[in-house]
Every structure is written in structure tokens, then in C-alpha cells.
Design an enzyme around this catalytic site. Structure first.
Site, mmCIF file in Angstrom:
data_model
loop_
_atom_site.group_PDB
_atom_site.id
_atom_site.type_symbol
_atom_site.label_atom_id
_atom_site.label_comp_id
_atom_site.label_asym_id
_atom_site.label_seq_id
_atom_site.Cartn_x
_atom_site.Cartn_y
_atom_site.Cartn_z
ATOM 1 N N ASP A 65 28.013 42.334 46.447
ATOM 2 C CA ASP A 65 26.875 41.410 46.525
ATOM 3 C C ASP A 65 27.276 39.988 46.157
ATOM 4 O O ASP A 65 26.440 39.170 45.806
ATOM 5 C CB ASP A 65 25.755 41.905 45.610
ATOM 6 C CG ASP A 65 26.211 42.058 44.162
ATOM 7 O OD1 ASP A 65 27.377 41.669 43.846
ATOM 8 O OD2 ASP A 65 25.433 42.573 43.340
ATOM 9 N N GLU A 109 29.742 50.801 45.119
ATOM 10 C CA GLU A 109 28.442 50.111 45.067
ATOM 11 C C GLU A 109 27.512 50.771 44.050
ATOM 12 O O GLU A 109 27.339 51.989 44.022
ATOM 13 C CB GLU A 109 27.758 50.010 46.439
ATOM 14 C CG GLU A 109 26.521 49.100 46.442
ATOM 15 C CD GLU A 109 26.746 47.725 45.824
ATOM 16 O OE1 GLU A 109 26.665 47.624 44.587
ATOM 17 O OE2 GLU A 109 27.020 46.766 46.562
HETATM 18 O O1 AHR Z 1 29.359 48.569 42.141
HETATM 19 C C1 AHR Z 1 29.541 47.490 41.280
HETATM 20 C C2 AHR Z 1 28.877 46.247 41.777
HETATM 21 O O2 AHR Z 1 27.476 46.385 41.729
HETATM 22 C C3 AHR Z 1 29.125 45.859 43.209
HETATM 23 O O3 AHR Z 1 30.391 45.290 43.459
HETATM 24 C C4 AHR Z 1 28.038 44.866 43.436
HETATM 25 O O4 AHR Z 1 27.667 44.741 44.782
HETATM 26 C C5 AHR Z 1 26.901 45.378 42.576
HETATM 27 O O5 AHR Z 1 26.409 44.361 41.750
#
Ligand code: AHR
Ligand code: AHR
Ligand code: AHR
Length: 481
Positions: free
Chosen positions: A280, A204
Site C-alpha cells: 500500500d 498482505e
Molecule cells: O503485509 C504488511 C503490510 O500491510 C503490507 O506491505 C501493506 O500493504 C499493509 O500495510
């Protein structure tokens, strides 16, 4: 034994086990996945041919004959009920109805396992699966392991082709709220050696190739057709491992402490499960998934090495992407519409718009040339085809925003993929249908005499189910010129 029998013996049992190709326990004989067909919306489940065996692809082929099929559910074989279904909207909306992501075609990723046909999950941009109410998966800083078998040649740089642990809200809730396998050539956060693609960990707000963001030269660019990818994590320790899924052993690309940036130690894993998307619901990525699991506890390298041997013994090989009347590379062809009332029309173009036009032996030489296409080996996949204009050499039919355009080949990977189409027996029983390699739910379709790559019952006007089978079926004959 299956991979999950091996993880159990190692003291780190599977808490989620997903595969459309085979049983991941020697005793598993239940449903592997569910498909839904376009003709009548009916669903069916596909199970192994025998306990512990390969999926019954023939049952899928029968159920989906003369129509389209989508993968609606990828069942959890572990008994925890952690099935994957169409991902809902979150931080980002998907392209399907109500902001959901798209479902995958059931035929985008044909393979054989020890010679037996099966299908993987071909994730086009916009496609994703998720379970936001999983049970038994790691939360907080608890230990877990994951592996996935992927197509090492199908990837892009968009966020994020992931499999593993993510937020239960489909939103970015902060550093350390995910722990998933990532595969692709995104360079926004981490990178490995060469130009990618790489196996990284999506933790994340960062794809990590090693101890911190940035480059880890020990994380190699991948060129295996079939890739075994591993990410595992426990308190202040995590690792990335990988190898060729059809031979040899795993290598460790990183093993060590958590990133020192705030939020990653301890971790705040939430325990949802994602496939093909970011935490996300970022959904621009592409890739192909064949099988994968999540475990409870941090698997030993030795356990994973045994799992790799099991994967190798499954003997993955690429399956045939084409069926129906054969095309000859180098020949000039014409493509005649089969929809009643439109059969005097052939695929031609006007400017950059690919369309259908009425062509006959008395048409002008110009029109005959505009309605003739040279068959080329697929620019994006040599098992399929590209179509070069006879009167404008160097220009090819490609999709863009799901319209078909005639554009000059610009030499990019995006163009190659957009210009690659796989033939199959015509859905209405006549000639061929031409499926986009990169979006296998989508076919050459005429609609108001303009060409699109259309999905049966999708969100666009040109996706209308009425007349779909006829509009996507083409009689291919010698070119007009
Ligand atoms: O960590 C990379 C990405 O960043 C994740 O998958 C996403 O939730 C966020 O936009
Ligand atoms: O046609 C769908 C996509 O639209 C193509 O892949 C891309 O080139 C464009 O953005
Ligand atoms: O392209 C001609 C017709 O336009 C198609 O058959 C129909 O689906 C649409 O109305």
C-alpha cells in the site's frame, strides 16, 4: 551462467531481473539502470563492462562528478520490460512531489564484485520503486519464485522493506494480494528467533515467518553483511529460504502449507512489483538491494542452490563509503563554509541547533569550543564518522526531521544512524562534503546559516539547488579548541 540462465535451465525462467551491480544473464549487455544528476537534470544509463559482467561504476562516477545523482530506473533484464521506477502514492503518500516516494542516491551502497566497483540501491525511509503494469509475473494463485541479495546489516522495524509481487493499485486490497520478500525487524505480525532482523514473506496484512502469523523459531535472526533471501509460492505451498551471500549454502526457514487465515489460500496475487516499500506504499522502511529476480513457476530447491553458488561466486564485498581529504578519529576539527560571502563562518551550535557562526582567532574560548568537533568512528557504521561536541562531550551532531541538532547520545540504533556521516570530496571542489549515512541523498548544508541534511532539489526550502554545491562543501582543519 547468470542466475537467470540457471532459473531457465530449471524450467522456471525469470520474468523480472533487477540489479544495479551486474548482469543476471551471461549474455546480458544492455542497460542495468538509469541515473539522473542534480547539476543539469541529465540522465544516462549504466551497463555492464562486458556481457554478463559487473556494472560500469566508473561511468557513473564520471557522469556524477561534482554533483549528486539519483537512481531513476532499475531496468528489467528479462526482456519483459518490467522496469522499476519511482513509486507513486497509494494507500500512503510518499514524501516527494505529488506523493511519490523518493529516489535512491546512486552512491549510498558501494560494493565490489570480484574486486570490481559497483553500487547497490540504498533505500532510506521514504524511498521506493514500483511497476504497477508488470507483465508475465504471477497472478492469482499462480506459482512464482523470488530471490534478492540484500545488506543484512541495513534494516529497521517500519513497514516494509519488500521486493516482489504486490497490488497493481498501490493499495491494500486484502489478504493474499501480495507475495514478496520482506527483510527487517518488524514485530507487528510475524517474528523469528532472537531479536531480528528476519527474512519473512509479505503476503498482505501480514509478514509471515512461517505457517501462520506469530513466531517461527526456525526463522533465524540474520547477521550476514550480504544476505541471500528467498520467498517462493505455489498452490497451498510456500517457502522462505536464506543464507550468507558470500559463502556456503541456503537453509530453509519455512516450507509448507499456506496460512489457514481466510484469504491466503488460494492466493490473489496481482503481479505488480515493489522494491523498498509495502503493498500500500507504506514507506517507513530501510534496507539495501543489490540484485533480485522473480520467476514464473515454483523453482526447485536445487535450482535455488545453484543460484546461491552463482551469487557466492560473484564475491560481494563492502566498498569504500568515503573519499576526499581524510579525517583522523580522535582529532578536533573545525568545518569552514566555502560559499562566497560566508567563509568566515564555521559549523558551531547554539542550544540544540547546529548552525554556522563567524569564528576567528580573537573569538571567545566558549565560541571556539562550540565550533570544534571531535572526530569519532561512525556510531551507525564504522566506515564513516560521528562528530562529538568538544565543549559538551557525549553530545553529537545528528539529523532530526532533516535539521542538524546537537543531542546527547541516547544509545539507540536510531541515534547512531542519525549521527553517522560519510565524507566525500567537496562537491564544489573544495574540502569535504558530509553525506548522511542513513539518507545518502542528503548532505550537511547551511541555509540561512542553519545546518540541515539537504537533498539537491528536494521538497524543502533548504534543499534549494541554488548554491547547493557551495553550501555543502566544507574546508576541514584543526579545531579551534
Ligand atoms: O503485509 C504488511 C503490510 O500491510 C503490507 O506491505 C501493506 O500493504 C499493509 O500495510
Ligand atoms: O532526520 C530524519 C529523521 O527524523 C531521523 O532519522 C529521525 O530520527 C527523525 O524522525
Ligand atoms: O546559509 C547562508 C545562505 O543561506 C546559503 O548560502 C544560501 O543557500 C541560503 O540562502
Amino acid at each position: 551462467a547468470g542466475p537467470c540462465d540457471i532459473y531457465s535451465s530449471g524450467g522456471t525462467p525469470c520474468v523480472a531481473a533487477h540489479s544495479t551491480t551486474r548482469a543476471l544473464y551471461s549474455s546480458f549487455s544492455g542497460a542495468l539502470y538509469q541515473i539522473k544528476r542534480g547539476s543539469d537534470g541529465a540522465t544516462t544509463t549504466i551497463s555492464p563492462l562486458s556481457a554478463g559482467g559487473v556494472a560500469n561504476a566508473a561511468a557513473q562516477d564520471t557522469f556524477c562528478a561534482n554533483t549528486t545523482c539519483l537512481i531513476t530506473i532499475i531496468y528489467d533484464q528479462s526482456g519483459h520490460g518490467n522496469h522499476l521506477t519511482q513509486a507513486p502514492p497509494g494507500g500512503f503518500n510518499g514524501p516527494d512531489t505529488n506523493g511519490y516516494d523518493n529516489l535512491a542516491s546512486a552512491i549510498g551502497a558501494p560494493v565490489t564484485l570480484n574486486g570490481q566497483k559497483a553500487y547497490g540501491v540504498f533505500i532510506s525511509p521514504g524511498t521506493g520503486y514500483r511497476n504497477n503494469a508488470a507483465s508475465g509475473t504471477a497472478t492469482g494463485d499462480a506459482a512464482e519464485g523470488m530471490y534478492a541479495v540484500l545488506d543484512g546489516t541495513h534494516y529497521n522495524g517500519d513497514c516494509c522493506f519488500d521486493y516482489g509481487n504486490a497490488e497493481t493499485s498501490s493499495r491494500d486490497t486484502g489478504n493474499g494480494h501480495m507475495e514478496a520478500i520482506y527483510f527487517g525487524d518488524n514485530t507487528v505480525w510475524g517474528t523469528g528467533s532472537g531479536s531480528g532482523p528476519w527474512v519473512m514473506a509479505d503476503l498482505e496484512n501480514g509478514l509471515f515467518s512461517g505457517s501462520s502469523s506469530g513466531n517461527n523459531a526456525a526463522d533465524p535472526s540474520i547477521s550476514y553483511r550480504f544476505l541471500s533471501a528467498i520467498v517462493k509460492g505455489e498452490s497451498n505451498q510456500w517457502a522462505i529460504r536464506g543464507g550468507n551471500a558470500v559463502s556456503g549454502s541456503l537453509s530453509t526457514y519455512y516450507s509448507g502449507a499456506r496460512p489457514s487465515v481466510s484469504g491466503y489460500n488460494p492466493m490473489s496475487k496481482e503481479g505488480a512489483i515493489i522494491l523498498g516499500i509495502g503493498g500500500d506504499n507504506s514507506n517507513g522502511a530501510q534496507g539495501t538491494f543489490y540484485e533480485g529476480v522473480m520467476t514464473s513457476g515454483y523453482p526447485s530447491d536445487a535450482t535455488e542452490n545453484s543460484v546461491q553458488a552463482n551469487i557466492v561466486a560473484a564475491n560481494y564485498a563492502a566498498g569504500s563509503l568515503t573519499s576526499g581529504p581524510a579525517l583522523t578519529v580522535g582529532s578536533s576539527i573545525s568545518l569552514q563554509a566555502t560559499t562566497p560571502g560566508y567563509t568566515t563562518r564555521y559549523i558551531a551550535y547554539n542550544g540544540t541547533t547546529v548552525n554556522t557562526q563567524v569564528v576567528s582567532s580573537s573569538s571567545s574560548t566558549t565560541l571556539k569550543q562550540q565550533a570544534s568537533w571531535t572526530v569519532r568512528t561512525g556510531l551507525g557504521n564504522s566506515a564513516c564518522f560521528s562528530f562529538e561536541s568538544v565543549d559538551t562531550p557525549g553530545s553529537y551532531i545528528r539529523h532530526y526531521d532533516f535539521g542538524l541538532l546537537l543531542n546527547a547520545n541516547d544509545g539507540t540504533k536510531q541515534f547512531y544512524e542519525d549521527a553517522t556521516f560519510c565524507t566525500q570530496s567537496g562537491l564544489n571542489g573544495q574540502g569535504n562534503s558530509l553525506r548522511s549515512w542513513s539518507y545518502p541523498t542528503r548532505y550537511f548544508r547551511h541555509y540561512n546559516n542553519v545546518l540541515y541534511v539537504a537533498s539537491n532539489g528536494g521538497v524543502d526550502t533548504f534543499d534549494a539547488t541554488a548554491s547547493f554545491n557551495d553550501d555543502v562543501s566544507w574546508v576541514i582543519s584543526a579545531g579551534w579548541a
